[in-house]
Enzyme design. Structure first.
Site, mmCIF file in Angstrom:
data_model
loop_
_atom_site.group_PDB
_atom_site.id
_atom_site.type_symbol
_atom_site.label_atom_id
_atom_site.label_comp_id
_atom_site.label_asym_id
_atom_site.label_seq_id
_atom_site.Cartn_x
_atom_site.Cartn_y
_atom_site.Cartn_z
ATOM 1 N N ASP A 65 0.759 -1.332 -0.196
ATOM 2 C CA ASP A 65 0.077 -0.039 0.012
ATOM 3 C C ASP A 65 0.963 1.120 0.033
ATOM 4 O OD1 ASP A 65 -2.265 1.741 0.044
ATOM 5 O OD2 ASP A 65 -2.648 1.398 2.198
ATOM 6 N N THR A 86 6.923 2.798 -0.051
ATOM 7 C CA THR A 86 7.859 3.694 0.364
ATOM 8 C C THR A 86 7.300 4.933 -0.539
ATOM 9 O OG1 THR A 86 9.636 2.098 0.530
ATOM 10 C CG2 THR A 86 10.046 4.674 -0.077
ATOM 11 N N ASN A 111 10.335 -7.755 -8.517
ATOM 12 C CA ASN A 111 9.692 -6.382 -8.815
ATOM 13 C C ASN A 111 10.891 -5.405 -9.133
ATOM 14 O OD1 ASN A 111 9.889 -3.952 -7.119
ATOM 15 N ND2 ASN A 111 9.646 -5.937 -5.422
ATOM 16 N N MET A 113 9.682 -2.075 -9.303
ATOM 17 C CA MET A 113 8.630 -1.015 -9.364
ATOM 18 C C MET A 113 9.452 0.578 -9.365
ATOM 19 S SD MET A 113 5.943 -2.815 -9.173
ATOM 20 C CE MET A 113 4.572 -1.600 -8.954
ATOM 21 N N PHE A 115 9.883 2.805 -6.604
ATOM 22 C CA PHE A 115 9.207 3.537 -5.764
ATOM 23 C C PHE A 115 8.195 4.668 -6.482
ATOM 24 C CE2 PHE A 115 13.161 4.616 -2.703
ATOM 25 C CZ PHE A 115 12.867 3.268 -2.210
ATOM 26 N N ASN A 142 7.362 4.243 5.335
ATOM 27 C CA ASN A 142 8.443 4.028 4.830
ATOM 28 C C ASN A 142 8.812 5.205 3.902
ATOM 29 O OD1 ASN A 142 10.240 2.785 2.818
ATOM 30 N ND2 ASN A 142 10.037 1.168 4.117
ATOM 31 N N SER A 178 16.404 -0.538 -1.343
ATOM 32 C CA SER A 178 15.706 -1.140 -2.584
ATOM 33 C C SER A 178 16.751 -1.128 -3.644
ATOM 34 C CB SER A 178 14.533 -0.147 -2.790
ATOM 35 O OG SER A 178 14.191 -0.460 -4.338
ATOM 36 N N ASN A 180 16.015 -1.125 -6.827
ATOM 37 C CA ASN A 180 15.159 -0.544 -7.991
ATOM 38 C C ASN A 180 15.690 0.947 -8.143
ATOM 39 O OD1 ASN A 180 14.533 -3.115 -8.700
ATOM 40 N ND2 ASN A 180 12.741 -2.998 -7.240
ATOM 41 N N THR A 181 16.023 1.578 -7.089
ATOM 42 C CA THR A 181 16.652 3.121 -7.274
ATOM 43 C C THR A 181 17.994 3.321 -7.524
ATOM 44 O OG1 THR A 181 14.563 3.897 -6.184
ATOM 45 C CG2 THR A 181 16.451 5.346 -6.286
ATOM 46 N N LYS A 220 15.922 0.417 6.974
ATOM 47 C CA LYS A 220 15.519 -1.132 6.253
ATOM 48 C C LYS A 220 17.078 -1.138 5.463
ATOM 49 C CE LYS A 220 12.158 -3.361 3.746
ATOM 50 N NZ LYS A 220 10.637 -3.548 3.265
ATOM 51 N N THR A 248 14.735 -8.048 6.081
ATOM 52 C CA THR A 248 15.603 -7.465 5.169
ATOM 53 C C THR A 248 14.557 -6.964 3.849
ATOM 54 O OG1 THR A 248 16.229 -9.338 3.637
ATOM 55 C CG2 THR A 248 17.521 -8.801 5.321
ATOM 56 N N ASN A 249 15.319 -6.282 2.964
ATOM 57 C CA ASN A 249 14.483 -5.927 1.722
ATOM 58 C C ASN A 249 14.605 -7.024 0.339
ATOM 59 O OD1 ASN A 249 13.368 -4.483 -0.277
ATOM 60 N ND2 ASN A 249 14.064 -2.579 0.660
ATOM 61 N N GLY A 300 10.503 -13.788 3.018
ATOM 62 C CA GLY A 300 10.327 -15.168 2.531
ATOM 63 C C GLY A 300 9.380 -15.959 3.729
ATOM 64 N N TYR A 321 4.968 -9.662 2.764
ATOM 65 C CA TYR A 321 4.223 -8.986 1.727
ATOM 66 C C TYR A 321 3.967 -10.215 0.590
ATOM 67 C CZ TYR A 321 3.740 -6.104 -2.894
ATOM 68 O OH TYR A 321 3.443 -5.586 -3.906
#
Length: 348
Positions: A65, A86, A111, A113, A115, A142, A178, A180-181, A220, A248-249, A300, A321
């Site tokens: 969310d 985030t 993923n 995504m 952010f 977050n 993350s 992904n950034t 995180k 962890t992430n 996990g 998640y």
């Protein structure tokens, strides 16, 4: 019993589309007063962590969310706490679609995504409209940096978000992990992290004095860290008196999914293949921190035993998640019962 049928439909369509439909479905169930039919009874197992009283130790991880659109619907399922985001200072679209991929053979998700979110102001409006916090629910927010903010200016984005979300949050999670950034994980390096934590803690102290309320802050971190990096991060967490660490992430590793469809997709891997690595990081952190900084274990968790294993490794709370996607709301109660049973066996 209902969720496996629902999941069959969801898994027949694009993952991100399914996510949107699923969240709308949770909103409908909440408004109709039938959320309990999805999750069942979740036992209470109170715990005090970071100075906060949690009704149970099972929380929702950030990412599900991002904009805080569905807080009350998610809370109705029985989570002990909800973490949204985030969120970044400015709205951003995230990476191009498709960017969310399932690997059902291994109960995994990849993923990238990036952010994607509507910005901190929109999130705060959604939080204000929700009943959860007003009724005493524990809400984590977050925070991250915008993708186009240079890494040497990243602290400015975190400080901006910290200031804005401070009054609305029960605790604040600082996401530097993350994959992904671009370059974000560089903030986990000793010198960069030392500087970032110093500035965040100074701002937190100032806000606490000015606002008359202390809001705890957790960092995180990634699972892709060697022992020396974990030890260095633990030292900085203790030295800066951080209130918590979330371990962890997602991971860049593809161990456990090699050769499967979607395994070659770029992004962070979550779900069952992450369990062993993330739990190992928790164990090493717990040893290094010696109880000085509480750990929120995530990565996990697909059943109650996985959740109990995180607690046994040294976590005080857990989040999931991907497990929610694969197992549905029933995982909340299952995890809470397993943790309560394990604590009772230890005499806690």
């Amino acid at each position: 019993m209902l969720y496996p049928l629902i999941r069959q439909f969801f898994f027949s369509i694009d993952a991100e589309t399914a996510h949107g439909i699923g969240m709308s479905g949770l909103d409908f169930a909440h408004s109709a007063g039938i959320s309990c039919l999805l999750s069942g009874k979740v036992p209470g197992c109170p715990a005090e962590v970071m100075g906060l009283r949690f009704p149970n130790r099972v929380g929702l991880a950030a990412g599900l969310d991002k904009n805080g659109d569905h807080i009350d619907a998610l809370a109705a399922l029985g989570f002990g706490f909800i973490e949204v985001g985030t969120v970044t200072p400015r709205p951003q679209p995230g990476n191009p679609k498709p960017r969310l991929f399932r690997i059902p053979e291994r109960q995994a998700i990849i993923n990238r995504m990036g952010f994607n979110n509507e910005g901190v102001d929109t999130l705060l409006a959604n939080v204000a409209a929700a009943q959860f916090s007003r009724r005493g629910g524990i809400l984590g927010i977050n925070i991250g940096k915008n993708f186009d903010t240079p890494i040497d200016k990243a602290a400015d984005d975190y400080l901006n978000c910290l200031d804005k979300v401070y009054d609305a949050a029960s605790y604040i999670a600082v996401n530097i992990s993350s994959p992904n950034t671009k370059n974000l994980r560089d903030l986990q390096r000793d010198d960069a992290l030392d500087d970032l934590l110093g500035r965040l803690k100074a701002a937190q102290a100032d806000l606490a004095q000015r606002r008359g309320r202390y809001v705890p802050m957790a960092l995180k971190i990634a699972p892709d860290l060697d022992d020396a990096q974990i030890a260095a991060i633990a030292d900085l967490l203790r030295r800066h008196r951080m209130d918590g660490v979330i371990a962890t992430n997602t991971t860049l590793s593809r161990a456990g999914v090699e050769g499967l469809n979607n395994a070659e997709q770029a992004g962070g891997l979550s779900g069952a293949p992450l369990l062993t690595a993330s739990t190992a990081v928790i164990g090493k952190l717990a040893t290094a921190l010696a109880g000085e900084v509480p750990i929120i274990g995530v990565g996990g968790i697909m059943n109650g035993a996985d959740a109990a294993a995180k607690i046994a490794a040294g976590a005080s709370l857990v989040q999931f998640y991907s497990g929610f996607i694969y197992r549905g709301p029933q995982l909340i109660g299952e995890a809470a019962r397993a943790i309560a049973a394990a604590n009772a066996a230890k005499g806690d």
